[in-house]
Motif scaffolding. Structure first.
Motif, PDB file in Angstrom:
ATOM      1  N   LEU A 101       0.897  -1.149   0.000  1.00 27.51           N
ATOM      2  CA  LEU A 101       0.000   0.000   0.000  1.00 27.51           C
ATOM      3  C   LEU A 101       0.934   1.198   0.000  1.00 27.51           C
ATOM      4  O   LEU A 101       1.724   1.366   0.920  1.00 27.51           O
ATOM      5  CB  LEU A 101      -0.869  -0.015   1.252  1.00 27.51           C
ATOM      6  CG  LEU A 101      -1.911   1.083   1.387  1.00 27.51           C
ATOM      7  CD1 LEU A 101      -3.040   0.856   0.390  1.00 27.51           C
ATOM      8  CD2 LEU A 101      -2.484   1.104   2.799  1.00 27.51           C
ATOM      9  N   ILE A 102       0.892   1.963  -1.071  1.00 27.30           N
ATOM     10  CA  ILE A 102       1.879   3.029  -1.243  1.00 27.30           C
ATOM     11  C   ILE A 102       1.186   4.375  -1.303  1.00 27.30           C
ATOM     12  O   ILE A 102       0.426   4.640  -2.235  1.00 27.30           O
ATOM     13  CB  ILE A 102       2.691   2.847  -2.543  1.00 27.30           C
ATOM     14  CG1 ILE A 102       3.133   1.403  -2.697  1.00 27.30           C
ATOM     15  CG2 ILE A 102       3.872   3.803  -2.572  1.00 27.30           C
ATOM     16  CD1 ILE A 102       2.955   0.871  -4.077  1.00 27.30           C
ATOM     17  N   GLU A 103       1.464   5.206  -0.320  1.00 26.94           N
ATOM     18  CA  GLU A 103       0.952   6.574  -0.306  1.00 26.94           C
ATOM     19  C   GLU A 103      -0.539   6.605  -0.656  1.00 26.94           C
ATOM     20  O   GLU A 103      -0.957   7.273  -1.591  1.00 26.94           O
ATOM     21  CB  GLU A 103       1.736   7.420  -1.307  1.00 26.94           C
ATOM     22  CG  GLU A 103       1.726   8.893  -0.928  1.00 26.94           C
ATOM     23  CD  GLU A 103       2.839   9.646  -1.651  1.00 26.94           C
ATOM     24  OE1 GLU A 103       3.610  10.302  -0.944  1.00 26.94           O
ATOM     25  OE2 GLU A 103       2.927   9.570  -2.867  1.00 26.94           O
ATOM     26  N   GLY A 104      -1.269   5.830   0.072  1.00 27.22           N
ATOM     27  CA  GLY A 104      -2.716   5.859  -0.133  1.00 27.22           C
ATOM     28  C   GLY A 104      -3.172   4.963  -1.258  1.00 27.22           C
ATOM     29  O   GLY A 104      -2.396   4.586  -2.119  1.00 27.22           O
TER      30      GLY A 104
ATOM     31  N   ARG B 113       1.119   2.649 -10.169  1.00 22.02           N
ATOM     32  CA  ARG B 113       2.043   2.110  -9.176  1.00 22.02           C
ATOM     33  C   ARG B 113       1.553   0.769  -8.637  1.00 22.02           C
ATOM     34  O   ARG B 113       2.353  -0.109  -8.329  1.00 22.02           O
ATOM     35  CB  ARG B 113       2.274   3.116  -8.046  1.00 22.02           C
ATOM     36  CG  ARG B 113       1.060   3.475  -7.219  1.00 22.02           C
ATOM     37  CD  ARG B 113       1.460   4.358  -6.035  1.00 22.02           C
ATOM     38  NE  ARG B 113       0.351   4.662  -5.158  1.00 22.02           N
ATOM     39  CZ  ARG B 113      -0.395   5.762  -5.237  1.00 22.02           C
ATOM     40  NH1 ARG B 113      -0.149   6.657  -6.181  1.00 22.02           N
ATOM     41  NH2 ARG B 113      -1.391   5.970  -4.406  1.00 22.02           N
ATOM     42  N   TYR B 114       0.241   0.604  -8.559  1.00 23.60           N
ATOM     43  CA  TYR B 114      -0.271  -0.677  -8.072  1.00 23.60           C
ATOM     44  C   TYR B 114      -0.164  -1.770  -9.126  1.00 23.60           C
ATOM     45  O   TYR B 114       0.068  -2.932  -8.803  1.00 23.60           O
ATOM     46  CB  TYR B 114      -1.706  -0.520  -7.577  1.00 23.60           C
ATOM     47  CG  TYR B 114      -1.722   0.190  -6.247  1.00 23.60           C
ATOM     48  CD1 TYR B 114      -1.240  -0.453  -5.116  1.00 23.60           C
ATOM     49  CD2 TYR B 114      -2.159   1.499  -6.124  1.00 23.60           C
ATOM     50  CE1 TYR B 114      -1.196   0.188  -3.888  1.00 23.60           C
ATOM     51  CE2 TYR B 114      -2.128   2.151  -4.908  1.00 23.60           C
ATOM     52  CZ  TYR B 114      -1.644   1.487  -3.791  1.00 23.60           C
ATOM     53  OH  TYR B 114      -1.590   2.127  -2.587  1.00 23.60           O
TER      54      TYR B 114
END
Ligand SMILES: Nc1ncnc2c1ncn2[C@@H]1O[C@H](COP(=O)(O)OP(=O)(O)O)[C@@H](O)[C@H]1O
Ligand SMILES: [Mg+2]
Lengths: 330, 286, 385
Positions: A101-104, B113-114
């Motif tokens: 989980l990256i920056e929201g 990014r995901y």
């Protein structure tokens, strides 16, 4: 189905390697944005099985570090090893075992929660298409989103979005979870659930890296701690290791102040002070066990009325390391 | 501590057909977007409106866009008229929107990014996205052609086809030629689609990428209209878009069609390799 | 700072598009470079030999694509969006493509290609069909049976005659042009993939705007493949050339034309009574003076000037142009003319291009020639209307 045949070997069978292999290890990790050094020579070490609290004020370089770990940002210099393999070279082998989980959270607003998860699941070459439905349902129920699964993402509240982000990280069994500010936007109830979830994941054998600027919540779940400030990793270690850096203070309450003070000084405690009004003697405890202090005070003939040991709070340490005040450092 | 003597790390097995699922996911998402459906609806409305207009007021030969005068005699010509009308503006618009959005849209909304941490490797992602955009492009052309054919058949009926050269071929041959025309238009638009994808890797602002892609078409068309630049006209992105007319001559110059198609594909190859290089080195900071 | 792995990796990725572009460039340039060089090694030939070979050429079947390009360098017209102006513009600056098929004297087809249109002329025996896709109009002309026959026989006669003395004819032609023209042969051309000789004609008179004329001739088949007229610029002001050519007989289906069903067909039969009547009418017209006065030619050779008397000039393409632009633009004809022309001190107007100059005299005459403006002015002064 041939897919099912290959799937037989899918499930991870226990910890695959020695416990000494850290889940994450970086050496000299550095990244600049223009002239600004966002991450400066960071040597991160996250042991396997740890719940690692990655702390630091806003703008201290936590997210930038995490992006480099996951291959989203290229490092200017330094090395990264994740689950024993070099990154980003082994990205395709490592990342299927990492939930992030990256920056929201970020999802397509015009798709439902389920459809968003399905989209990520079909993109994963290591995800069994036959079990996709069940895994999506399980992930949703694990974060308490089952009721809202059919809603469009654009209609989600901030907390629901955050939960969906967590669900995405949990679509597959993970060996490592990298959660950047996972409780952002969650209500107190949600925050508690996340804490609970992290503990559960750790119990299942996963390593968890939780970044946060909220100390209290990390302090409750973390086994290990790293403190970032201004792009540098200032402290790192187990929670007790890090906290012992700031010494505990022993307070002896007695009417015989002179004897007590002498006993403490004889034991070698530093920074001893007298408080006549409250009939107290204070000193930094250092390596001396508290019971030894009690024994010494009694042996010196003082009437021991009370003895407290006060360990410093993480917050005090944090503030002492990263500076007071509300301003973002850079 | 040396790392060499450790047990080999677990590598999760990959399931077969993974790329196909990724591609299907891409197409599925593009077809579930209301914006994209609206674009297709607009495209399908064009042959419909031309058909109805012609039905209500019989135009004479030589009026309006090419082939318009022949529609009343043979509904198949509605396919050619509609494509002629759509290729300068409407189709590039649709292709520009979809291709310009492809990477920049995901970067802007953060979903990129995901996807990358799933992980989908950047090369795989670009290939899947490219095929997705190409599929939508082909679909857009097919919508114009098929709606044109159906509308034309219903309103005017179908029959033998008079070619540009004045010779007449059977309906079957005519349909094959319409297929050739549609395929050529698709290939012609692939060059633009690839350009849009490259532009899309340059920014996180999808709207800017779309606008720039459509700007690409306008610049090319503008240069094509300047007689002093006739030396470079032959290699302009849009120059041979109307080359589909070749399929409607008695003696199709296959060499010319292949040459033009090769140019479109060369554009696609250069733009896609640029997109690949850009995506490889791109920092995903959104 | 030393280069970090990040920048190294990035730089390596960008080699992909460079290589792709290079590969595509090589794929397009190499074949054309291979065909263009080395120059074909053709045996030396004199101009006379070359002309003789052309005249004795026995090629009767071919098919190919011809591209015509004009770069007259005229100023662009206002209101180019109007179709009339566009037609004019594409005529003087632009490229036209046509395909041709020949199968002896009896079967020919010419197709002038538009982007989404085509105009065809099909000659098959006694039938000549014309078709224009824009209007879908079909015209059919039936040639007289005997005329065809006599044409054929006269053609063979002429051929026979030529066969006797092609060299003689060539020599005579060269003799006629050498006083005014320098003739040279360049054996190193390649046109439409065929090795070719180039006959280069250079006017000796420098007052001509024509710098040189180059005619490329297929070395093996002796068919002219390209004509280039050079004006002041480096690129030819006018050029027409085969871009590909095949000497195989075209398929019979190429010449079989059936008018599309439902098309309006205008029929015409050559040598009928009706036509005689029309011809007679024209004759009386000319006699009574209703027909236009015919133009005259002043000067000789490269510096010839065509003088159109005032009455003829009224319907010249030039005035058609101005009126065409007027109808769509709303500008007055004089306004359009002044945009295109420069006014000379004498009060005459000059329309200047890379090759042809046109003088619009005050008295209404129009003088046209591939000559410098001063020659036109002289002609105008010497030939008052
Ligand atoms: N894409 C970027 N361009 C320029 N500066 C950036 C970029 N991303 C982050 N930074 C800067 O790097 C520093 C660290 O940011 P970040 O890692 O997001 O901090 P944190 O996650 O600890 O709040 C900040 O000063 C931020 O402004
Ligand atoms: Mg952050």
């Amino acid at each position: 189905m041939t897919a099912a045949a290959t799937a037989a070997a899918t499930t991870t069978q226990g910890p695959p390697y020695d416990a000494v292999v850290p889940a994450i290890r970086t050496t000299g990790l550095t990244r600049r944005f223009g002239s600004q050094v966002a991450v400066s020579a960071v040597d991160l070490l996250v042991p396997r099985g740890a719940v690692y609290g990655f702390l630091g004020p806003n703008g201290s370089g936590k997210t930038t570090t995490i992006r480099m770990l996951l291959g989203l940002l290229a490092a200017d210099s330094g090395e990264i090893e994740m689950l024993g393999q070099p990154m980003p070279d082994a990205l395709a082998q490592v990342l299927p075992r990492v939930g992030a989980l990256i920056e929201g959270p970020a999802f397509h607003p015009y798709l439902t929660g389920t459809a968003n998860l399905r989209r990520l699941d079909v993109s994963d070459a290591t995800a069994n298409p036959a079990t996709s439905k069940e895994r999506i349902a399980a992930a949703l129920s694990r974060v308490g989103l089952t009721a809202a699964a059919g809603k469009k993402y654009r209609n989600y509240s901030l907390g629901m979005k955050q939960r969906l982000g967590l669900a995405a990280a949990l679509l597959q069994p993970r060996d490592l979870l990298v959660l950047d500010e996972p409780t952002n936007g969650l209500d107190p109830q949600g925050t508690r659930e996340v804490r609970h979830l992290v503990r559960e994941l750790a119990q299942d054998g996963a390593t968890v890296l939780v970044s946060s600027h909220l100390l209290a919540e990390v302090e409750q779940i973390a086994t290990h701690i790293g403190i970032m400030s201004g792009g540098e990793l200032l402290r790192q270690g187990t929670l007790t290791e890090v906290l012992s850096d700031g010494d505990a203070v022993v307070t002896v309450t007695t009417p015989d102040l002179g004897e007590a003070l002498e006993a403490l000084l004889l034991l070698g405690l530093a920074d001893a002070t007298l408080d006549r009004e409250h009939q107290q003697v204070q000193a930094r405890l250092g390596e001396i066990p508290a019971e030894a202090v009690a024994q010494a005070v009694i042996n010196a003939g003082a009437r021991l009325r009370g003895l407290t040991v006060e360990r410093p709070h993480l917050e005090d340490l944090f503030v002492s390391l990263t500076g007071e005040g509300f301003d973002v450092l850079r | 501590m040396s790392f060499a003597d450790l047990t080999l790390p677990v590598v999760r097995p990959r399931y077969r057909g993974a790329f196909w699922r990724l591609y299907k996911g891409e197409v599925g998402i593009s077809l579930r977007r209301r914006r994209n459906l609206a674009l297709l609806a607009v495209l399908s409305a064009i042959p419909l409106m031309i058909g109805i207009a012609v039905y209500l007021s019989t135009p004479r030969a030589g009026d309006g866009p090419a082939f318009l005068g022949q529609i009343t005699g043979n509904g198949l010509f509605l396919v050619f008229t509609a494509l002629t009308v759509c290729i300068p503006v409407f189709l590039p618009l649709v292709v520009g929107v979809v291709s310009g959005d492809s990477i920049a849209g995901e970067a802007g909304s953060g979903t990129l990014r995901y996807l990358l941490t799933v992980p989908v490797t950047r090369t795989r992602l670009l290939v899947a996205k490219t095929l997705g955009v190409a599929t939508f492009t082909a679909l857009a052309v097919a919508v114009v052609a098929v709606v044109g054919l159906v509308t034309g058949a219903v309103l005017f009926g179908l029959g033998n086809v008079t070619l540009l050269s004045g010779d007449t071929v059977s309906l079957g041959t005519g349909l094959l030629r319409a297929l050739g025309v549609s395929a050529y238009v698709m290939v012609a638009l692939f060059g633009l689609a690839a350009g849009g994808m490259f532009i899309s890797t340059l920014t996180e602002n999808a709207i800017a990428a779309m606008a720039t892609t459509i700007g690409l078409v306008m610049v090319s068309a503008l240069l094509d209209a300047v007689p002093q630049l006739s030396a470079i006209h032959g290699v302009l992105l849009t120059h041979n878009w109307l080359g589909f007319g070749e399929f409607l001559r008695s003696n199709v110059d296959t060499a010319a069609v292949l040459r033009w198609s090769a140019l479109h594909l060369a554009y696609a190859a250069v733009f896609l390799s640029l997109a690949w290089a850009r995506l490889q080195s791109k920092d995903v900071t959104s | 700072m030393t280069t970090s792995p990040r920048s190294l990796r990035r730089r390596a990725a960008w080699s992909a598009p460079v290589l792709t572009a290079a590969a595509i460039g090589a794929a397009t340039l190499l074949p054309s470079a291979a065909s263009a060089s080395p120059h074909p090694k053709l045996p030396a030939k004199t101009a006379a030999q070359l002309l003789a070979a052309v005249q004795s050429s026995d090629v009767s079947t071919l098919s190919g694509t011809i591209v015509e390009t004009a770069r007259l360098g005229l100023p662009s017209l206002p209101g180019t969006n109007s179709s009339a102006a566009l037609t004019w513009q594409t005529l003087v600056s632009g490229t036209h493509t046509a395909r041709v098929w020949f199968n002896g004297v009896d079967q020919q087809r010419l197709a002038v290609l538009g982007q989404l249109s085509e105009s065809d002329v099909v000659h098959n025996g006694r039938n000549v069909w014309t078709y224009a896709s824009d209007t879908q109009a079909v015209a059919h002309t039936l040639l007289p049976a005997n005329a065809e026959k006599s044409a054929a026989t006269s053609a063979t006669k002429a051929e026979n005659l030529q066969k006797y003395t092609p060299q003689g004819a060539a020599a005579a032609a060269l003799q006629a042009i050498t006083p005014s023209t320098q003739v040279a042969v360049d054996p190193t051309a390649r046109v439409a993939g065929q090795p070719a000789y180039t006959l280069v004609l250079t006017p000796r008179d420098t007052r001509s705007t024509v710098r040189k004329v180059a005619i490329a001739i297929d070395a093996t088949h002796n068919v002219p493949l390209r004509v280039q007229v050079f004006g002041a610029g480096a690129a030819p002001a006018f050029e027409t050339a085969f871009t590909n050519i095949s000497y195989q007989a075209p398929a019979a289906s190429v010449f079989a034309f059936t008018p599309p069903s439902g098309a309006k067909v205008t029929n015409d039969v050559l040598g009928t009574a009706a036509q005689k009547k029309a011809a007679d009418k024209l004759g009386t017209k000319i006699k009574t003076g209703t027909a236009k006065v015919s133009p005259t030619v002043v000067g000789t050779g490269w510096t010839s000037v065509l003088v159109l008397p005032a009455s003829t000039a009224g319907s010249s393409p030039l005035s058609a142009l101005t009126s065409g632009s007027t109808s769509s633009k709303g500008d007055s004809p004089t306004a359009v003319l002044s945009h295109l022309t420069t006014t000379l001190p004498s009060g005459d107007k000059l329309l200047s291009s890379a090759l042809i100059n046109v003088l619009l005299a005050k008295d209404g005459r129009v003088l046209v020639g591939a000559v410098s403006p001063s020659v036109l002015e002289q002609a105008a002064a010497g030939q008052p209307g």
